[in-house]
Design a protein around this motif. Structure first.
Motif, PDB file in Angstrom:
ATOM      1  N   VAL A  67     -99.616 111.131  33.798  1.00 29.32           N
ATOM      2  CA  VAL A  67    -101.051 111.118  33.525  1.00 29.32           C
ATOM      3  C   VAL A  67    -101.519 112.500  33.073  1.00 29.32           C
ATOM      4  O   VAL A  67    -102.242 112.640  32.074  1.00 29.32           O
TER       5      VAL A  67
ATOM      6  N   ARG B  32    -100.246 113.242  29.537  1.00 29.79           N
ATOM      7  CA  ARG B  32    -100.963 112.489  28.489  1.00 29.79           C
ATOM      8  C   ARG B  32    -102.353 113.065  28.260  1.00 29.79           C
ATOM      9  O   ARG B  32    -102.827 113.137  27.122  1.00 29.79           O
ATOM     10  N   LEU B  33    -103.011 113.463  29.344  1.00 28.29           N
ATOM     11  CA  LEU B  33    -104.346 114.047  29.200  1.00 28.29           C
ATOM     12  C   LEU B  33    -104.287 115.398  28.494  1.00 28.29           C
ATOM     13  O   LEU B  33    -105.161 115.722  27.676  1.00 28.29           O
TER      14      LEU B  33
ATOM     15  N   VAL C  26    -104.035 114.764  24.839  1.00 29.03           N
ATOM     16  CA  VAL C  26    -105.346 114.408  24.275  1.00 29.03           C
ATOM     17  C   VAL C  26    -106.177 115.672  24.052  1.00 29.03           C
ATOM     18  O   VAL C  26    -106.783 115.856  22.986  1.00 29.03           O
TER      19      VAL C  26
ATOM     20  N   ARG D  41    -102.575 109.734  20.453  1.00 32.21           N
ATOM     21  CA  ARG D  41    -102.570 110.354  21.785  1.00 32.21           C
ATOM     22  C   ARG D  41    -103.360 109.517  22.793  1.00 32.21           C
ATOM     23  O   ARG D  41    -102.985 109.406  23.969  1.00 32.21           O
TER      24      ARG D  41
ATOM     25  N   ALA E 269    -102.007 107.608  26.158  1.00 29.87           N
ATOM     26  CA  ALA E 269    -102.649 107.782  27.460  1.00 29.87           C
ATOM     27  C   ALA E 269    -102.992 106.434  28.088  1.00 29.87           C
ATOM     28  O   ALA E 269    -102.791 106.218  29.289  1.00 29.87           O
TER      29      ALA E 269
ATOM     30  N   VAL F 286    -103.893 105.925  32.144  1.00 30.92           N
ATOM     31  CA  VAL F 286    -104.996 106.877  32.205  1.00 30.92           C
ATOM     32  C   VAL F 286    -106.289 106.102  31.977  1.00 30.92           C
ATOM     33  O   VAL F 286    -106.347 105.202  31.133  1.00 30.92           O
TER      34      VAL F 286
ATOM     35  N   ILE G 207    -109.990 110.037  30.178  1.00 36.81           N
ATOM     36  CA  ILE G 207    -109.876 110.413  28.763  1.00 36.81           C
ATOM     37  C   ILE G 207    -111.188 111.015  28.279  1.00 36.81           C
ATOM     38  O   ILE G 207    -111.209 112.038  27.575  1.00 36.81           O
TER      39      ILE G 207
END
Length: 563
Positions: free
Chosen positions: A515, A518-519, A522, A535, A539, A544, A549
């Motif tokens: 998580v 992935r954030l 972003v 992206r 996520a 996520v 996000i």
């Protein structure tokens, strides 16, 4: 009303000396004047909602300036005044797309299936305010709002539930979402990927129209420039990955709901459209590649003939603007639009009267050549629509389509002296507003101007209702006993707690390191120029949430503050 274009004079004193007007003057002297002496007309003057003077009678002189090939043409050909398809509803009817968003994803999925079984041909999703504003259901800002005006979607798991049993490769799905459109689209794509559905077979629409949020509606999150960047990222991503998806539904509907006139609805919607097109071109997207996937969303109100003329004028004006400003080809100049009957016209007093209002508005949309249509439930001034009201609203469309003959010929009101004159007048007034917006610097710079014009129009309409100049049946005239409706609303407190409990379980069961990664991806894309959509999809697949996000983007971009 303040208006950059003076009200178009369509009256009998227009100065024309044609034979029709000579006959009209004689008719006025011989028949009208004595009749007025016996029975005066209801008002000293008649005007449309846009301030167009409405004459007592229209004759060929009122359309004498039109050139058929230049101004009307044949359906399916530039300037598309008479429709964007050659045979229109003789081939197939408009898409009957009822708007549904009800509490939880489970409840909304049930409503979707009910509507599909009743004959609906496309899905349309309403989201609750926290989802629209980028907050998860467990955020303090979401308290008391979860599931109230639409469905709560916190993660891809909610999207799975929302779409359970829905054939995504065969059913078109529309989502009324703007500031967080990229995230909801990412959830949708993630569900399709899980099911092994080719992205190229997905069809639907995200509203994704942020400028009208600043102007009229208020569910914005990020500042103007990064929001516009996100829109062009979606254009480019969908062009490559989801080519059948309509990447934006440029909305006049909410502008009209805020109080705009019909002419303002056309003008301010197209001002926003021109801004989006210019941004897409600046991002290197070819006009004839992305513009055919632009779609629009208009309201239909009670003035039947003005609404029909509005849709016809809008098609013609859009085609001309796209060709004049951007050199667009015919496909890129076609105005494809969805219509919804006017929510703001629905009344809490005598709510069954709303069935009649919705029928008139739906008829105007069909006569005006809409591609898809939502009809409101008669109880929507009081609550989320009940299943019975939603079904009756769909049946209204079906009766019009299959029993009225409304779709048996293309553009049936063409050639009406009144409708053609009104079409011309609305186009002229809309161009006047557009010219003013261009002087200011375009839609992104003219937000305050458009807000002021809408506020003035809304105020003047309300004053007309309060002083009785404008009749609203059951509200300021023909009052009577109120109907009692069983609205059957859910327990929103229990619904909110259930959604929060579900969200806590999702957060507890995922890979926190993934998580975070992935954030950060972003945020890195938001800081740079990389397309954000891949992206955000990644996520979404890592569970996520929408709020997380959104928070990542808020951290990079900040939030919009009205001036």
């Amino acid at each position: 009303m303040s208006d950059p274009v003076a009200a178009t004079n369509l009256g009998e004193d227009s100065g024309s000396t044609g034979p029709a007007n000579e006959g009209k003057r004689s008719w006025t002297e011989r028949l009208v004047s004595p009749a007025l002496g016996r029975h005066p007309e209801r008002r000293q003057s008649f005007t449309s909602t846009s301030g167009v003077d409405i004459d007592r009678l229209y004759t060929p002189e009122d359309a004498a300036g039109q050139d058929y090939a230049r101004d009307l043409g044949y359906p399916g050909e530039f300037p598309f005044t008479r429709g964007i398809q050659p045979t229109m509803y003789r081939g197939r009817f408009w898409t009957m797309r009822q708007y549904a968003g009800f509490g939880t994803a489970e409840e909304t999925n049930t409503r979707f299936k009910l509507l599909l079984e009743a004959g609906q041909t496309g899905l349309s999703t309403a989201f609750d305010l926290p989802t629209q504003m980028g907050f998860d259901s467990d955020h303090s800002m979401a308290m008391g709002e979860v599931g109230r005006v639409g469905v709560a979607i916190d993660s891809v798991d909610d999207m799975r539930t929302l779409l359970d049993g829905i054939p995504l490769d065969r059913v078109s799905t529309s989502m009324t979402i703007n500031a967080t459109a990229s995230i909801l689209l990412a959830f949708y794509i993630a569900v399709a990927d899980e099911r092994g559905i080719d992205r190229k077979s997905l069809s639907g629409t995200i509203q994704n129209d942020i400028l009208k949020e600043y102007i009229a509606r208020g569910t914005y999150v990020f500042p103007v420039e990064p929001s516009l960047r996100m829109i062009t990222d979606i254009f480019a991503f969908c062009h490559a990955e989801v080519p059948r998806w309509n990447t934006i539904s440029i909305s006049g509907y909410h502008i009209r709901e805020a109080g705009a006139t019909a002419a303002q609805e056309i003008a301010f919607t197209f001002a926003n459209a021109m801004e989006y097109v210019a941004r897409a071109l600046d991002a290197g997207l070819p006009i004839d590649k992305f513009a055919p996937r632009l779609s629009f969303f208009f309201a239909s109100h009670n003035d039947l003939f003005e609404e029909v003329a509005k849709f016809r004028a809008a098609r013609r004006l859009y085609a001309r603007l796209m060709r004049e400003r951007f050199g667009a080809g015919d496909e890129a100049a076609k105005l494809r639009f969805h219509t919804q009957t006017g929510g703001v016209t629905l009344q809490a007093q005598q709510p069954l009267n709303n069935v009649v209002r919705v029928t008139v508005q739906a008829m105007a949309a069909a006569l005006g050549g809409t591609q898809s249509l939502h009809t409101n439930g008669y109880d929507e001034a009081l609550s989320l629509p009940t299943a019975a009201a939603a079904t009756l609203a769909l049946r209204t469309q079906q009766v019009l389509a299959y029993e009225s003959g409304i779709g048996d010929t293309v553009d049936p009101l063409a050639g009406s002296y009144y409708v053609e004159s009104l079409t011309d007048a609305l186009e002229e007034k809309a161009r006047g507003y557009l010219d003013r917006i261009e002087e200011i610097g375009g839609a992104a710079e003219a937000i305050a101007y458009m807000q002021e014009e809408i506020h003035r129009a809304a105020y003047e309409f309300q004053i007309a209702v309060e002083n009785g100049d404008k009749t609203i049946v059951g509200v300021n005239k023909f009052k009577g006993q109120e109907e009692k409706l069983d609205l059957g609303q859910p327990d929103f407190s229990a619904l909110e707690q259930s959604q929060r409990t579900k969200l806590a379980g999702i957060k507890a069961g995922r890979d926190d390191a993934e998580v975070r990664a992935r954030l950060e991806a972003v945020r890195a894309a938001a800081r740079g120029t990389e397309n954000l959509m891949p992206r955000i999809v990644d996520a979404a697949k890592a569970m996520v949430t929408l709020g997380e996000i959104s928070d990542a983007l808020r951290a990079e971009w900040g939030v919009y503050r009205p001036v």
